[in-house]
Design an enzyme around this catalytic site. Structure first.
Site, mmCIF file in Angstrom:
data_model
loop_
_atom_site.group_PDB
_atom_site.id
_atom_site.type_symbol
_atom_site.label_atom_id
_atom_site.label_comp_id
_atom_site.label_asym_id
_atom_site.label_seq_id
_atom_site.Cartn_x
_atom_site.Cartn_y
_atom_site.Cartn_z
ATOM 1 N N HIS A 17 0.850 -1.207 0.000
ATOM 2 C CA HIS A 17 0.000 0.000 0.000
ATOM 3 C C HIS A 17 0.880 1.250 0.000
ATOM 4 C CE1 HIS A 17 -3.114 -2.651 2.229
ATOM 5 N NE2 HIS A 17 -3.612 -2.410 1.039
ATOM 6 N N LYS A 41 -16.973 -6.668 5.148
ATOM 7 C CA LYS A 41 -15.968 -7.578 5.716
ATOM 8 C C LYS A 41 -15.837 -7.316 7.210
ATOM 9 C CE LYS A 41 -13.214 -7.089 1.545
ATOM 10 N NZ LYS A 41 -12.107 -6.304 1.005
ATOM 11 N N ARG A 90 -1.923 -5.994 -8.603
ATOM 12 C CA ARG A 90 -0.737 -6.823 -8.376
ATOM 13 C C ARG A 90 -0.583 -7.909 -9.426
ATOM 14 N NH1 ARG A 90 -2.795 -8.014 -2.485
ATOM 15 N NH2 ARG A 90 -4.568 -8.273 -3.861
ATOM 16 N N SER A 128 -2.946 -7.853 2.658
ATOM 17 C CA SER A 128 -3.262 -7.746 4.083
ATOM 18 C C SER A 128 -3.728 -9.093 4.612
ATOM 19 C CB SER A 128 -4.361 -6.703 4.304
ATOM 20 O OG SER A 128 -3.911 -5.439 3.896
HETATM 21 O O1 PNS Z 1 -9.018 -2.869 0.159
HETATM 22 P P1 PNS Z 1 -10.304 -3.376 -0.434
HETATM 23 O O2 PNS Z 1 -11.063 -4.190 0.581
HETATM 24 O O3 PNS Z 1 -10.084 -4.132 -1.713
HETATM 25 O O4 PNS Z 1 -11.186 -2.077 -0.766
HETATM 26 C C1 PNS Z 1 -12.483 -2.187 -1.303
HETATM 27 C C2 PNS Z 1 -13.219 -0.827 -1.265
HETATM 28 C C3 PNS Z 1 -13.316 -0.333 0.160
HETATM 29 C C4 PNS Z 1 -12.448 0.175 -2.106
HETATM 30 C C5 PNS Z 1 -14.643 -1.056 -1.885
HETATM 31 O O5 PNS Z 1 -15.288 -2.075 -1.186
HETATM 32 C C6 PNS Z 1 -15.494 0.214 -1.862
HETATM 33 O O6 PNS Z 1 -15.294 1.094 -2.653
HETATM 34 N N1 PNS Z 1 -16.443 0.310 -0.894
HETATM 35 C C7 PNS Z 1 -17.285 1.472 -0.735
HETATM 36 C C8 PNS Z 1 -18.730 1.216 -1.181
HETATM 37 C C9 PNS Z 1 -18.878 1.402 -2.673
HETATM 38 O O7 PNS Z 1 -18.724 2.470 -3.211
HETATM 39 N N2 PNS Z 1 -19.226 0.285 -3.351
HETATM 40 C C10 PNS Z 1 -19.377 0.261 -4.773
HETATM 41 C C11 PNS Z 1 -18.040 0.031 -5.452
HETATM 42 S S1 PNS Z 1 -18.258 -0.686 -7.001
#
Ligand code: PNS
Length: 159
Positions: A17, A41, A90, A128
């Site tokens: 990150h 999650k 990645r 993570s």
């Molecule tokens: O580190 P991660 O868990 O891959 O991050 C995922 C994250 C937090 C970026 C994604 O779940 C997100 O954007 N959540 C916010 C809700 C949202 O906007 N959902 C629609 C996205 S298509």
């Protein structure tokens, strides 16, 4: 001013990150590292802990700000007046989910562009989730995460 959002769970922040943050901050005037507060999650670290660890490791970097967000990412981007979302890519295995998310975010707000950045090759295998598993099983994670994160993980899994 060109602002980008780097969203994620950051549960916890890893060296991968931080590598992406370093790359992003060279491309934008400001990068907001945005920690998701309402993800479905079940995180190991609370929102506050994740924010604290990020602030400790990236909070003092020039043109980087750590924030939390709840609700839709595109709404947060709009509120921050950000034109771009940064995601680390990645390996091919990341692609399907990232592609779906990028296109859905574009559908929700066509003004926000998703930009994928590749971390340094040595971080390709880093996540993570894997770091947490190694720490849980008593392995050494010191080369994968900042020292404060390694310490926080050791504390979480102390018997
Ligand atoms: O580190 P991660 O868990 O891959 O991050 C995922 C994250 C937090 C970026 C994604 O779940 C997100 O954007 N959540 C916010 C809700 C949202 O906007 N959902 C629609 C996205 S298509």
């Amino acid at each position: 001013m060109r602002c980008a959002i780097y969203p994620g769970s950051f549960d916890p922040v890893t060296n991968g990150h931080l590598d992406v943050i370093e790359r992003a901050r060279k491309l934008f005037d400001e990068v907001v590292v945005a920690v998701a507060g309402n993800d479905e999650k079940q995180p190991l670290f609370s929102l506050k802990e994740r924010l604290d660890l990020l602030r400790e490791t990236a909070g003092s970097i020039d043109n980087v700000r750590v924030a939390q967000f709840k609700g839709l990412l595109v709404d947060f981007a709009k509120a921050e007046d950000a034109g771009a979302l940064i995601r680390g890519l990645r390996a091919v295995s990341d692609f399907e989910f990232e592609f779906q998310m990028a296109l859905m975010n574009r559908k929700l707000d066509a003004a926000v562009e998703t930009i994928f950045l590749m971390p340094k090759e040595e971080y390709t295998y880093l996540s993570s989730r894997i770091v947490k598993e190694i720490a849980r099983l008593g392995g050494d994670v010191s080369s994968f995460v900042p020292a404060c994160v390694a310490k926080a993980l050791a504390k979480k899994f102390a018997k």
